[in-house]
Design an enzyme around this catalytic site. Sequence first.
Site, PDB file in Angstrom:
ATOM      1  CD  GLU A 166      30.506  16.682  96.953  1.00  0.00           C
ATOM      2  OE1 GLU A 166      30.521  16.075  95.873  1.00  0.00           O
ATOM      3  OE2 GLU A 166      29.521  16.692  97.712  1.00  0.00           O
ATOM      4  CG  ASN A 209      30.036  22.075 101.494  1.00  0.00           C
ATOM      5  OD1 ASN A 209      30.085  21.913 102.710  1.00  0.00           O
ATOM      6  ND2 ASN A 209      29.039  21.602 100.758  1.00  0.00           N
ATOM      7  CG  HIS A 244      26.294  13.782 103.915  1.00  0.00           C
ATOM      8  ND1 HIS A 244      24.966  14.072 104.155  1.00  0.00           N
ATOM      9  CD2 HIS A 244      26.699  14.655 102.963  1.00  0.00           C
ATOM     10  CE1 HIS A 244      24.594  15.079 103.381  1.00  0.00           C
ATOM     11  NE2 HIS A 244      25.630  15.457 102.653  1.00  0.00           N
ATOM     12  CD  GLU A 273      26.009  18.994 101.763  1.00  0.00           C
ATOM     13  OE1 GLU A 273      25.832  17.797 101.474  1.00  0.00           O
ATOM     14  OE2 GLU A 273      26.520  19.805 100.972  1.00  0.00           O
ATOM     15  CG  ASP A 275      22.533  13.202 106.438  1.00  0.00           C
ATOM     16  OD1 ASP A 275      23.741  12.920 106.419  1.00  0.00           O
ATOM     17  OD2 ASP A 275      21.873  13.415 105.394  1.00  0.00           O
TER      18      ASP A 275
HETATM   19  O1  9MR Z   1      20.234  16.057  98.410  1.00  0.00           O
HETATM   20  C1  9MR Z   1      20.609  16.274  97.068  1.00  0.00           C
HETATM   21  C2  9MR Z   1      19.847  15.336  96.161  1.00  0.00           C
HETATM   22  O2  9MR Z   1      18.478  15.674  96.147  1.00  0.00           O
HETATM   23  C3  9MR Z   1      20.422  15.402  94.748  1.00  0.00           C
HETATM   24  O3  9MR Z   1      19.784  14.427  93.953  1.00  0.00           O
HETATM   25  C4  9MR Z   1      21.912  15.176  94.791  1.00  0.00           C
HETATM   26  C5  9MR Z   1      22.516  15.275  93.408  1.00  0.00           C
HETATM   27  O4  9MR Z   1      23.808  14.872  93.379  1.00  0.00           O
HETATM   28  O5  9MR Z   1      22.523  16.139  95.618  1.00  0.00           O
HETATM   29  C6  9MR Z   1      22.107  16.020  96.956  1.00  0.00           C
HETATM   30  O6  9MR Z   1      22.798  16.952  97.763  1.00  0.00           O
HETATM   31  C7  9MR Z   1      24.211  16.784  97.820  1.00  0.00           C
HETATM   32  C8  9MR Z   1      24.823  18.151  98.042  1.00  0.00           C
HETATM   33  O7  9MR Z   1      24.387  19.035  97.058  1.00  0.00           O
HETATM   34  C9  9MR Z   1      26.341  18.076  98.062  1.00  0.00           C
HETATM   35  N1  9MR Z   1      26.793  17.132  99.039  1.00  0.00           N
HETATM   36  C10 9MR Z   1      26.188  15.801  98.962  1.00  0.00           C
HETATM   37  C11 9MR Z   1      24.670  15.927  99.000  1.00  0.00           C
HETATM   38  C12 9MR Z   1      24.033  14.568  99.042  1.00  0.00           C
HETATM   39  O8  9MR Z   1      24.323  13.869  97.877  1.00  0.00           O
END
Ligand code: 9MR
Length: 371
Positions: A166, A209, A244, A273, A275
Site C-alpha cells: 500500500e 501489494n 477487498h 486478500e 472478499d
Molecule cells: O485483517 C487484518 C486485521 O486483523 C488487522 O487489524 C488490520 C490492521 O490494519 O489488518 C488487516 O489486514 C489488512 C492487510 O494486512 C493489508 N490489507 C488490508 C487488510 C485489511 O485491513
Amino acid sequence: MSRATNFPKLSRSLSICFLLLITINAQAQRAKSSHQQGLKDAYKKYFPIGVAVALRNLHGDEAQLIKTQFNSITAENAMKMAAIQPKEGVFYWKDADSIISFAVKNGIKVRGHNLCWHEQTPDWIFKGADGKAVTKTVLLQRLKTHITRVVNRYKGKIYAWDVVNEAIDDNPNHFLRDSKWYQICGEDFIAKAFEYAHAADPVAKLYYNDYNTERPEKREQIYRLLKSLKDKGVPVDGVGFQAHWSLQEPDESALRSAIERYSSLGLKIQITELDLSIYPWEISKRMKRPDESDVFTAELENRQVAKYAMVFKVFREYKNVITNVTFWNISDRYSWLNEFPVMGRKNYPLLFDRNLQPKKAYWEVINFKNQ
Ligand code: 9MR
C-alpha cells in the site's frame, strides 16, 4: 421341487442385495470424495487457493475446513513488522512459526505478508534514542536487518512475499503515500525493500501489494510505480490485488483492464486478500447507524453469487498470469469486515457461513465447466 421353485427367488434376493451394496458403496465414495474435495481440488489446474489465518484458526472445525478447502495460507497478522519485531532486536517468532509448521505438516503453501507497510509498524523503527526521526541511512539499515532476518528464517517455506504494501496514495493527485517511510527515505525504500528480500531469498517470488488496484486512477499510479521498478531492474515479480471488493465494484471490464495492464509489464498477479463486501466501499471508521440494516437478504446473496461467479470466471481465463487466489479470512463467522470500517455492522463477504457451511456462492465458484 422346493429347491427348484425357490431358486429364482433366491437369485432375485441376491441381485437386490448386490445392487444395494453397490449403491451404498457409491454413496460412501461420493460422501468421501465430496468431503475431501474442496476449492483447492476444483482449481488444481488453475492456481492455489489460499486463506488468511490466525493462530486460533489452526484447531478444531476451522482447521479441518482449511485442510479440506485450501492449499495456501497467509498469516493475517502474525508476520507483520510490529508482531515480529516489537522492539529493536527483539524478535517474536512463536505465532508465525506455528503457522508455518501447520502448513508444512499439512502440505500447504505459505504466502508471506508483509515486509514493509505504513500500518502495524512499530514506532521505534522511525525514531532515534533522542526521540527524533532517524536518518534515511539508519532507517534503511533497520529495514534491511528486519527483512533479512524474517525472509531468512522462512527461506524455502514461504514461496511468495508481499514485500511492500500500500505505498500508493489514495488521493489521485499524489503519487506515493505520505508515510513515515516516504518522509524519511523518499521513494527509495520501495526498491530497497525488494533488493533486501531478494538478497535474503533469491527464489521467493516478490510482490507489490495494494487495494483498489482496478480503479483506473489508482491502477495507473501503481502501473507507473511498477514500471519504474522494472526499468531500474528491481527484482519485483508481480502485483498483489488485495481484492477487498464489493457488490458494486470492480465490474468485469475494470478487472480485465487491470489484469491486462499490469501483466503487460511481464508481471504475475496474485489475488491476495479476496472478499466481497455486501456494502459499498468506505474507508473512514464510523459506528453503525441505528437505521442501517445488516441483514443478508436473498437479493444481496444473489448479487454476491453473481459477482463471485464473474470474478472467478475472469481468474480462470487469466490462469497464465494469476498464480494464487487467497481469501481474507475463512468464513463469515469472523471477517475483519465485521468491524471495519463500520463498527457493530455484520458483513457476509466469504464463501462459508458462520457455521462453516458452503454458501450459494461457493457452489457457483466450484461448479464450472472447464475453460
Ligand atoms: O485483517 C487484518 C486485521 O486483523 C488487522 O487489524 C488490520 C490492521 O490494519 O489488518 C488487516 O489486514 C489488512 C492487510 O494486512 C493489508 N490489507 C488490508 C487488510 C485489511 O485491513
